[in-house]
Design a protein around this motif. Structure first.
Motif, mmCIF file in Angstrom:
data_model
loop_
_atom_site.group_PDB
_atom_site.id
_atom_site.type_symbol
_atom_site.label_atom_id
_atom_site.label_comp_id
_atom_site.label_asym_id
_atom_site.label_seq_id
_atom_site.Cartn_x
_atom_site.Cartn_y
_atom_site.Cartn_z
ATOM 1 N N SER A 25 0.512 41.570 -6.692
ATOM 2 C CA SER A 25 1.543 42.400 -7.338
ATOM 3 C C SER A 25 0.940 43.264 -8.429
ATOM 4 N N ASP A 56 4.934 39.515 2.763
ATOM 5 C CA ASP A 56 6.314 39.736 2.308
ATOM 6 C C ASP A 56 6.334 40.542 1.027
ATOM 7 N N ARG A 59 5.612 44.154 1.917
ATOM 8 C CA ARG A 59 6.767 44.777 2.568
ATOM 9 C C ARG A 59 7.846 45.137 1.544
ATOM 10 N N GLN A 60 8.012 44.296 0.533
ATOM 11 C CA GLN A 60 9.004 44.580 -0.500
ATOM 12 C C GLN A 60 8.639 45.852 -1.257
ATOM 13 N N TYR A 61 7.342 46.027 -1.542
ATOM 14 C CA TYR A 61 6.901 47.253 -2.218
ATOM 15 C C TYR A 61 7.077 48.469 -1.307
ATOM 16 N N LYS A 63 9.439 48.826 0.768
ATOM 17 C CA LYS A 63 10.873 49.102 0.723
ATOM 18 C C LYS A 63 11.265 49.737 -0.600
ATOM 19 N N ASP A 64 10.677 49.215 -1.717
ATOM 20 C CA ASP A 64 11.058 49.697 -3.045
ATOM 21 C C ASP A 64 10.446 51.053 -3.362
#
Length: 777
Positions: A25, A56, A59-61, A63-64
């Motif tokens: 992160s 995961d 993938r969240q980054y 999306k964000d």
């Protein structure tokens, strides 16, 4: 091959990740906050190996932050496989590698991209972040980056550390795609990759100014793959794999500068190897065997198992050696061994001696210590004119030295050293003698008289000033060499005490006090075990036998008769356990001396080069070395066989057959006997067989007179056979001579007949007719 025109503008960031959930992160935050236009970079994350929540998180980054080109893919296990997958996918003109536990400053990509151009590598600043404390600190490569900026003139020296780590540099993608990371390596992949990338590209290197704060932050954490605990796999096996890849890069290097740089990349690998050897000295030989199995074109043996900080001295000694590697003589090999064992950088002056045999294998390793080498044009000769030429030409090229060293068997070396010492009296001169120079067996003088009156007069002027005895035209060249060297050298090196006594005794000048004051006893140097495993010999041995080896020649005063006698008196059962391996140019002579049974158990071989010889000495059960027989020739035996020091370094058993009272007889050996002692030699051979077969053989007593009679008969028969062969050849020569005389006579008769015809009246009378006939043809 990808063309530059097929790539988009910007930077491809290649990021392998393995179980990076704890750190990734931080990196993703630094990427999505970059000041560069998001259209100018892509971040390719390659998941490899066992999964955790890392995919995961990525993938969240995605999306964000849909505006940021974050790509997620996977590869086979291993960072190298992941990077290779990223290289394959990279679509931008430039590429950078980032590790998943590191991060970059917000302006990092923008500032590096500002200075990119084809064929240029752009490097940012570099810092470490302590995992436990979060403390920012300089890495080992930080100083070379913050103290330099712009185009770097000598990058392979000035920023050497920074350009061989995987990260913190933007490279042209077309060049990156021409190379790949070695998936067989667990570590050292950066050295391997750049050792093969740089030699095929003439890159320009640009360092971004530190004031721009374009920083790469490496997470410093215990247990990182580059900071693993010591083990044979990590410190030895993996290091050798990396060195193997460095060797591949060396093959591609086109300039001396590039070759030097790529070769220097072995340094970090050697440091890790040395740390392991220091902690596990019992594994040293296994390490050497593993190195040897690679058969590297280049390996820095100079630094192996050494305190590297003590090797490169600034003040160099001058080595004066008329014969020097690659010239293959005992003298040149001993000088090379002394340099390699003293472990100091030196300069050398020698003659090229193109008419003598060469051994280029040893040259590679002794020249690791040679900084400057002066070569005087000269074919081999012991004539005074040749000696004087070597001295005169040498003085023309030599600069200033605080120390010089010379060695004679060949007196040329001492005569040049003498001239240098007379011109530079403050220079410290070490002079070594291999053997007595004035005479050999039967008082046969080894050199002619010195008849150069100009030289004699010049030396006598100097000797007179010192109130020393003068030389004259009745003195041998070698006698003058010994005398002047004893007088003017600061240190005299003898290989043994008896040599010193003999040379003092045979010298006509009374300078014993001078010699004693300066003398040092130093036997031939023994090389480090590593040099015994540089060149692997493919020589095959049947280990069901006891394998003996003899290297060298035989002559009237070193006959090999003691081994023959001992073997002859073994029982038939134990004769079958013996195999003798002879490496010598004297095969024919050995064949005449060996008895039939021993000849059947002997393998003859030609001489081998020096490094193969060293490796061979480690393979045999027993190495045989024999003294020269000097009784009646010298007051003491002045000789100590030079190969003895090579044998001692091999860790193989040695059987020394010594003259009583000799220097060799005073040394400790696993097996030792004396020349012409039947019982002792037989008992030693029995003991060798007993030690290696656990047969419990007892010593024997023989009828020495009867055996001597039989052996004399055998040798007499051999001599008779040789005489018959010679007489047969003489008869053939006589027959050939008779045939030649007959042909010569026939030719003379024909010439006489032709002459009579040519001078005859009939020949003269028909001359015009023959001339007319030619005209009408």
């Amino acid at each position: 091959m990808v063309k530059e025109s097929e790539l988009k503008e910007g930077i491809s960031a290649i990021i392998p990740t393995y179980k990076g959930e704890k750190f990734i992160s931080k990196l993703l935050d630094s990427l999505v906050n970059q000041s560069i236009d998001f259209n100018l970079f892509e971040a390719i994350f390659i998941v490899n190996g066992e999964l955790d929540s890392t995919p995961d998180i990525i993938r969240q980054y995605q999306k964000d932050y849909p505006d940021v080109n974050i790509i997620l893919t996977e590869s086979e296990k291993g960072a190298s496989n992941a990077r290779n997958k990223g290289i394959e996918m990279a679509s931008r003109e430039y590429t950078i590698f980032i590790d998943d536990d590191d991060f970059i400053s917000h302006n990092y990509l923008e500032e590096l991209y500002r200075y990119v151009k084809p064929n240029r590598v752009v490097v940012g600043s570099f810092y470490d972040i302590d995992e436990d404390t979060g403390e920012l600190r300089d890495s080992y490569m930080t100083p070379e980056l913050i103290n330099n900026s712009g185009i770097i003139e000598n990058p392979y020296d000035t920023i050497k550390d920074a350009i061989v780590i995987t990260q913190n540099k933007v490279l042209p993608t077309v060049n990156v795609k021409e190379s790949s990371f070695n998936p067989e390596l667990k570590n050292g992949v950066d050295i391997s990759y750049y050792a093969n990338l740089y030699p095929v590209n003439d890159f320009e290197f640009y360092v971004v100014d530190k004031d721009l704060n374009a920083n790469y932050y490496r997470l410093w954490r215990q247990g990182s793959i580059s900071r693993q605990d010591m083990s044979y796999d990590f410190n030895i096996t993996d290091r050798l794999k990396v060195i193997n890849d460095i060797n591949e890069g060396l093959k591609k290097a086109r300039t001396p500068e590039m070759k030097s740089f790529i070769g220097s990349l072995t340094g970090g690998q050697i440091v890790k190897i040395n740390k392991y050897i220091e902690k596990h000295p019992e594994e040293y030989e296994n390490v050497l065997k593993d190195i040897m199995d690679y058969d590297f074109d280049f390996f820095p043996y100079k630094y192996l198992n050494e305190d590297i900080s003590k090797l490169n001295n600034e003040s160099r000694e001058l080595i004066i050696s008329y014969a020097f590697s690659p010239t293959n003589t005992t003298t040149s090999n001993v000088v090379a061994r002394r340099i390699m064992s003293e472990k100091k950088n030196v300069d050398v002056i020698c003659a090229n001696l193109d008419d003598m045999a060469k051994d280029f294998t040893l040259e590679t390793y002794v020249h690791e210590f040679v900084v400057e080498k002066h070569v005087i044009e000269s074919n081999f000769s012991t004539d005074w004119d040749n000696i004087l030429n070597f001295s005169n030409e040498g003085m023309k090229v030599l600069g200033k030295y605080d120390k010089i060293y010379s060695r004679a068997n060949f007196v040329h070396s001492h005569f040049l050293a003498l001239e240098y010492k007379l011109k530079n009296p403050d220079t410290y001169w070490r002079a070594e003698f291999s053997d007595p120079l004035i005479y050999t067996f039967d008082e046969r003088h080894l050199s002619p008289k010195l008849t150069d009156e100009d030289y004699i007069n010049r030396m006598n002027e100097i000797l007179s000033e010192k109130n020393l005895e003068l030389i004259n035209a009745d003195d041998d060249i070698n006698c003058v060499c010994e005398y002047l060297t004893f007088v003017f050298a600061n240190e005299i090196i003898f290989t043994n005490e008896s040599q010193k006594e003999v040379m003092t005794d045979t010298l006509r000048f009374d300078i014993e006090d001078i010699i004693n004051e300066k003398s040092v006893i130093s036997s031939h140097p023994i090389l480090d075990l590593k040099y015994y495993y540089v060149k692997k010999s493919d020589y095959e041995l049947d280990n069901s036998y006891i394998n003996f080896a003899y290297f060298g020649v035989i002559f009237s005063n070193r006959s090999f008769e003691d081994f023959i006698n001992a073997f002859d008196n073994l029982s038939d059962e134990y004769k079958d356990k013996v195999r003798l391996h002879i490496f010598s140019p004297n095969r024919t002579l050995f064949e005449q001396l060996l008895t039939k049974e021993l000849l059947e158990r002997t393998v003859f071989n030609a001489n081998v080069d020096y490094l193969e010889f060293l490796n061979l000495t480690t393979k045999f059960d027993v190495l045989i070395v024999e003294d020269s027989y000097t009784k009646g020739h010298f007051i003491k035996n002045p000789y100590l066989p030079s190969k003895l020091s090579d044998y001692k370094g091999s860790n193989s058993a040695i059987w020394a057959i010594c003259e009583k009272g000799s220097e060799m007889s005073k040394l400790d050996f696993e097996y030792k006997s004396h020349l012409n002692d039947y019982d002792e030699n037989i008992n030693v051979l029995n003991r060798i067989i007993s030690d290696r077969t656990n047969a419990g053989i007892e010593g024997v007593k023989i009828d020495k007179d009867e055996y001597a009679r039989q052996r004399t008969n055998q040798l007499t028969q051999k001599i008779c056979e040789l005489i018959e062969v010679c007489e047969s050849e003489f008869k053939k020569d006589a027959a050939y001579e008779a045939q030649i005389n007959e042909l010569t006579q026939r030719i003379q008769n024909l010439e006489k007949e032709n002459s009579e015809i040519l001078n005859s009246n009939s020949w003269k009378m028909t001359h015009n007719l023959r001339k007319l006939g030619k005209k009408f043809k």
